[in-house]
Motif scaffolding. Structure first.
Motif, PDB file in Angstrom:
ATOM      1  N   ARG A   1       0.689  -1.280  -0.074  1.00  0.00           N
ATOM      2  CA  ARG A   1       0.024  -0.056   0.065  1.00  0.00           C
ATOM      3  C   ARG A   1       0.862   1.348   0.055  1.00  0.00           C
ATOM      4  O   ARG A   1       0.624   2.280   0.911  1.00  0.00           O
ATOM      5  CB  ARG A   1      -0.897   0.030   1.183  1.00  0.00           C
ATOM      6  CG  ARG A   1      -1.757  -1.293   1.273  1.00  0.00           C
ATOM      7  CD  ARG A   1      -3.012  -1.463   0.171  1.00  0.00           C
ATOM      8  NE  ARG A   1      -3.681  -2.403   0.495  1.00  0.00           N
ATOM      9  CZ  ARG A   1      -3.820  -3.741  -0.249  1.00  0.00           C
ATOM     10  NH1 ARG A   1      -2.908  -3.864  -1.067  1.00  0.00           N
ATOM     11  NH2 ARG A   1      -4.623  -4.396   0.049  1.00  0.00           N
ATOM     12  N   LEU A   2       1.923   1.248  -0.988  1.00  0.00           N
ATOM     13  CA  LEU A   2       2.735   2.472  -1.147  1.00  0.00           C
ATOM     14  C   LEU A   2       2.210   2.964  -2.321  1.00  0.00           C
ATOM     15  O   LEU A   2       1.555   2.604  -3.046  1.00  0.00           O
ATOM     16  CB  LEU A   2       4.149   2.036  -0.965  1.00  0.00           C
ATOM     17  CG  LEU A   2       4.734   1.422   0.547  1.00  0.00           C
ATOM     18  CD1 LEU A   2       6.141   0.899   0.307  1.00  0.00           C
ATOM     19  CD2 LEU A   2       4.328   2.467   1.435  1.00  0.00           C
ATOM     20  N   ASP A   3       2.956   4.339  -2.458  1.00  0.00           N
ATOM     21  CA  ASP A   3       2.796   5.217  -3.851  1.00  0.00           C
ATOM     22  C   ASP A   3       3.924   5.197  -4.833  1.00  0.00           C
ATOM     23  O   ASP A   3       4.954   5.160  -4.317  1.00  0.00           O
ATOM     24  CB  ASP A   3       2.323   6.540  -3.327  1.00  0.00           C
ATOM     25  CG  ASP A   3       1.139   6.746  -2.197  1.00  0.00           C
ATOM     26  OD1 ASP A   3       0.319   5.973  -2.486  1.00  0.00           O
ATOM     27  OD2 ASP A   3       1.205   7.549  -1.501  1.00  0.00           O
ATOM     28  N   GLU A   4       3.530   5.176  -6.040  1.00  0.00           N
ATOM     29  CA  GLU A   4       4.681   5.304  -7.124  1.00  0.00           C
ATOM     30  C   GLU A   4       4.771   6.741  -7.358  1.00  0.00           C
ATOM     31  O   GLU A   4       3.852   7.566  -7.309  1.00  0.00           O
ATOM     32  CB  GLU A   4       3.942   4.837  -8.291  1.00  0.00           C
ATOM     33  CG  GLU A   4       5.017   4.907  -9.442  1.00  0.00           C
ATOM     34  CD  GLU A   4       4.543   4.394 -11.071  1.00  0.00           C
ATOM     35  OE1 GLU A   4       5.245   4.514 -11.808  1.00  0.00           O
ATOM     36  OE2 GLU A   4       3.411   3.583 -10.706  1.00  0.00           O
ATOM     37  N   GLY A   5       6.175   7.170  -7.160  1.00  0.00           N
ATOM     38  CA  GLY A   5       6.591   8.352  -7.223  1.00  0.00           C
ATOM     39  C   GLY A   5       7.085   8.480  -8.652  1.00  0.00           C
ATOM     40  O   GLY A   5       6.724   8.015  -9.654  1.00  0.00           O
ATOM     41  N   GLU A   6       7.956   9.602  -8.769  1.00  0.00           N
ATOM     42  CA  GLU A   6       8.649   9.925  -9.925  1.00  0.00           C
ATOM     43  C   GLU A   6       9.736   8.807 -10.522  1.00  0.00           C
ATOM     44  O   GLU A   6      10.171   8.095  -9.667  1.00  0.00           O
ATOM     45  CB  GLU A   6       9.468  11.101 -10.006  1.00  0.00           C
ATOM     46  CG  GLU A   6       8.727  12.446  -9.475  1.00  0.00           C
ATOM     47  CD  GLU A   6       7.950  12.958 -10.591  1.00  0.00           C
ATOM     48  OE1 GLU A   6       7.956  12.669 -11.559  1.00  0.00           O
ATOM     49  OE2 GLU A   6       6.748  13.666 -10.198  1.00  0.00           O
ATOM     50  N   SER A   7       9.801   8.827 -12.011  1.00  0.00           N
ATOM     51  CA  SER A   7      10.903   7.887 -12.523  1.00  0.00           C
ATOM     52  C   SER A   7      12.031   8.850 -13.220  1.00  0.00           C
ATOM     53  O   SER A   7      11.507  10.112 -13.820  1.00  0.00           O
ATOM     54  CB  SER A   7      10.130   6.989 -13.630  1.00  0.00           C
ATOM     55  OG  SER A   7       9.389   5.880 -13.030  1.00  0.00           O
ATOM     56  N   TYR A   8      13.079   8.547 -13.154  1.00  0.00           N
ATOM     57  CA  TYR A   8      14.092   9.269 -13.953  1.00  0.00           C
ATOM     58  C   TYR A   8      15.146   8.435 -14.609  1.00  0.00           C
ATOM     59  O   TYR A   8      15.224   7.137 -14.477  1.00  0.00           O
ATOM     60  CB  TYR A   8      15.026   9.655 -12.528  1.00  0.00           C
ATOM     61  CG  TYR A   8      14.412  10.639 -11.597  1.00  0.00           C
ATOM     62  CD1 TYR A   8      14.246  12.001 -11.719  1.00  0.00           C
ATOM     63  CD2 TYR A   8      13.941  10.114 -10.443  1.00  0.00           C
ATOM     64  CE1 TYR A   8      13.642  12.674 -10.978  1.00  0.00           C
ATOM     65  CE2 TYR A   8      13.266  10.689  -9.477  1.00  0.00           C
ATOM     66  CZ  TYR A   8      13.064  12.035  -9.751  1.00  0.00           C
ATOM     67  OH  TYR A   8      12.556  12.792  -8.734  1.00  0.00           O
ATOM     68  N   THR A   9      15.472   9.060 -15.778  1.00  0.00           N
ATOM     69  CA  THR A   9      16.436   8.131 -16.736  1.00  0.00           C
ATOM     70  C   THR A   9      17.887   8.965 -16.488  1.00  0.00           C
ATOM     71  O   THR A   9      17.738  10.181 -16.593  1.00  0.00           O
ATOM     72  CB  THR A   9      15.806   8.290 -18.215  1.00  0.00           C
ATOM     73  OG1 THR A   9      14.576   7.624 -18.268  1.00  0.00           O
ATOM     74  CG2 THR A   9      16.752   7.639 -19.181  1.00  0.00           C
ATOM     75  N   LEU A  10      18.674   8.275 -16.232  1.00  0.00           N
ATOM     76  CA  LEU A  10      20.214   8.574 -15.929  1.00  0.00           C
ATOM     77  C   LEU A  10      21.025   7.656 -16.446  1.00  0.00           C
ATOM     78  O   LEU A  10      21.009   6.525 -16.449  1.00  0.00           O
ATOM     79  CB  LEU A  10      20.445   9.060 -14.556  1.00  0.00           C
ATOM     80  CG  LEU A  10      20.071   8.094 -13.597  1.00  0.00           C
ATOM     81  CD1 LEU A  10      20.961   8.576 -12.156  1.00  0.00           C
ATOM     82  CD2 LEU A  10      19.072   7.455 -13.305  1.00  0.00           C
ATOM     83  N   GLU A  11      22.446   8.375 -16.502  1.00  0.00           N
ATOM     84  CA  GLU A  11      23.811   7.512 -16.788  1.00  0.00           C
ATOM     85  C   GLU A  11      24.032   7.003 -15.092  1.00  0.00           C
ATOM     86  O   GLU A  11      24.427   7.747 -14.284  1.00  0.00           O
ATOM     87  CB  GLU A  11      24.891   8.219 -17.435  1.00  0.00           C
ATOM     88  CG  GLU A  11      25.954   7.256 -17.295  1.00  0.00           C
ATOM     89  CD  GLU A  11      27.138   8.049 -18.133  1.00  0.00           C
ATOM     90  OE1 GLU A  11      28.305   7.570 -17.936  1.00  0.00           O
ATOM     91  OE2 GLU A  11      26.937   9.289 -18.556  1.00  0.00           O
ATOM     92  N   TYR A  12      23.718   5.578 -15.121  1.00  0.00           N
ATOM     93  CA  TYR A  12      24.047   5.021 -13.670  1.00  0.00           C
ATOM     94  C   TYR A  12      25.404   4.531 -13.564  1.00  0.00           C
ATOM     95  O   TYR A  12      25.384   3.285 -13.895  1.00  0.00           O
ATOM     96  CB  TYR A  12      22.861   4.118 -13.286  1.00  0.00           C
ATOM     97  CG  TYR A  12      22.354   3.924 -11.736  1.00  0.00           C
ATOM     98  CD1 TYR A  12      23.598   3.742 -10.905  1.00  0.00           C
ATOM     99  CD2 TYR A  12      21.180   3.733 -11.421  1.00  0.00           C
ATOM    100  CE1 TYR A  12      23.058   3.575  -9.406  1.00  0.00           C
ATOM    101  CE2 TYR A  12      20.962   3.735 -10.107  1.00  0.00           C
ATOM    102  CZ  TYR A  12      21.833   3.535  -9.093  1.00  0.00           C
ATOM    103  OH  TYR A  12      21.346   3.420  -7.816  1.00  0.00           O
ATOM    104  N   THR A  13      26.340   5.208 -12.922  1.00  0.00           N
ATOM    105  CA  THR A  13      27.629   4.895 -13.257  1.00  0.00           C
ATOM    106  C   THR A  13      28.023   3.336 -12.490  1.00  0.00           C
ATOM    107  O   THR A  13      28.832   2.749 -12.831  1.00  0.00           O
ATOM    108  CB  THR A  13      28.740   5.810 -12.751  1.00  0.00           C
ATOM    109  OG1 THR A  13      28.385   6.120 -11.242  1.00  0.00           O
ATOM    110  CG2 THR A  13      28.579   7.220 -13.664  1.00  0.00           C
ATOM    111  N   MET A  14      27.208   3.116 -11.304  1.00  0.00           N
ATOM    112  CA  MET A  14      27.233   2.087 -10.603  1.00  0.00           C
ATOM    113  C   MET A  14      27.141   0.850 -11.352  1.00  0.00           C
ATOM    114  O   MET A  14      27.951  -0.267 -11.538  1.00  0.00           O
ATOM    115  CB  MET A  14      26.501   2.040  -9.300  1.00  0.00           C
ATOM    116  CG  MET A  14      27.090   3.063  -8.206  1.00  0.00           C
ATOM    117  SD  MET A  14      28.987   2.488  -7.746  1.00  0.00           S
ATOM    118  CE  MET A  14      29.647   4.031  -8.589  1.00  0.00           C
ATOM    119  N   ILE A  15      25.858   0.868 -11.974  1.00  0.00           N
ATOM    120  CA  ILE A  15      25.392  -0.380 -12.883  1.00  0.00           C
ATOM    121  C   ILE A  15      26.430  -0.679 -14.045  1.00  0.00           C
ATOM    122  O   ILE A  15      26.776  -1.758 -14.395  1.00  0.00           O
ATOM    123  CB  ILE A  15      23.960   0.050 -13.272  1.00  0.00           C
ATOM    124  CG1 ILE A  15      22.941   0.081 -12.045  1.00  0.00           C
ATOM    125  CG2 ILE A  15      23.439  -1.224 -14.320  1.00  0.00           C
ATOM    126  CD1 ILE A  15      21.625   0.051 -12.213  1.00  0.00           C
TER     127      ILE A  15
END
Length: 302
Positions: free
Chosen positions: A187-201
């Protein structure tokens, strides 16, 4: 509890280490957390996590000097051959709100923490300045200095040099399926999505510079809780010792208003637990859609 935590609030995380004494020197002496409990891991607690094989192992519990009700528990277990951080599904990192992030590399020099991502501003995410470290058990800790709230969430400023966990990161098998599970099951809420260069991944999977990833926030109103990350097809289930805690970032503890409102299957029936973390509330554990362990504390009945 007369002032119970908001539904979904992060109340702690469990990390596995091969050297509890060394990790305590790091978390106490370098991060500045206070030791509040130490001893063998209780058998009934380990069983409630679905990890009966971890019963009796050395463990310790720490909290920030700010007094925030958020605890990091360390459990000493043997390393798992083949485990590499940021390459498997499950809990990928705990994000702590801190002061003076640019001073942290020097503070950690010579400790058991290895800096794998020095402090830097992220294009498109001006809300905090993160850095990333790995502990002795290859648990990943983000040390984030909050700059401002996001348009859709309130980010906490640190009230001690190192303060509480304010976001946990999930490496998801299916990002949107995981978001839907947390919406419907917890019962939680969906927030914002972001597209980014994820250096760790990108570094973990050898992706070329500029490779983009999508992350989605899960929250309760303006309270941030989870960051759910898309992971490459090369990611695998996390290896672990039979009936023991998974390596690295092993388990996350969340507050929930009422078990009656949830759509989950507990690993073992809820039981009343006491002590600094539980404070006489019912607790039980579930397994999420990417294999992650989530301990739930029912805090809304008092």
């Amino acid at each position: 509890m007369s002032h119970h935590p908001k539904h979904g609030k992060i109340m702690g995380g469990v990390a596995v280490t091969p050297d509890l004494a060394g990790s305590l020197a790091d978390y106490q002496g370098r991060l500045g957390l206070d030791l509040v409990e130490q001893g063998p891991l209780p058998a009934d607690l380990a069983a409630s996590w679905g990890c009966a094989g971890s019963a009796g192992l050395p463990y310790a519990m720490l909290r920030p000097q700010s007094g925030a009700h958020c605890f990091i528990r360390l459990v000493e277990q043997p390393d798992v051959p083949g485990f590499r951080p940021t390459r498997t599904f499950g809990w990928a990192a705990y994000e702590l709100t801190v002061r003076d992030v640019f001073g942290w590399p020097d503070r950690l020099d010579g400790s058991g923490f290895r800096v794998i991502g020095p402090p830097r501003e992220i294009a498109g995410l001006p809300y905090f300045i993160p850095m990333q470290v790995l502990g002795r058990g290859d648990e990943m800790i983000y040390l984030n200095e909050v700059a401002m709230d996001t348009p859709s969430s309130d980010l906490p400023k640190a009230h001690s040099l190192t303060d509480h966990v304010f976001i946990v990161i999930l490496a998801a098998k299916d990002r949107m399926a995981a978001v839907d599970w947390y919406r419907h099951a917890l019962r939680l809420d969906e927030g914002e999505s972001y597209t980014l260069e994820y250096t760790m991944i990108n570094a973990a999977f050898g992706k070329p510079a500029g490779t983009q990833s999508v992350i989605t926030m899960v929250q309760n109103e303006r309270l941030p809780i989870l960051e759910i990350d898309d992971y490459p097809a090369e990611a695998t289930d996390r290896p672990s010792h039979a009936e023991m805690l998974p390596p690295g970032n092993a388990l996350v503890t969340l507050a929930v208003e009422s078990f009656d409102d949830l759509d989950v299957e507990f690993l073992t029936p809820p039981v009343l637990r006491h002590g600094d973390l539980y404070m006489g509330n019912m607790a039980a554990t579930v397994r999420g859609p990417s294999g992650e362990l989530i301990e739930l504390i029912e805090t809304g009945r008092f």
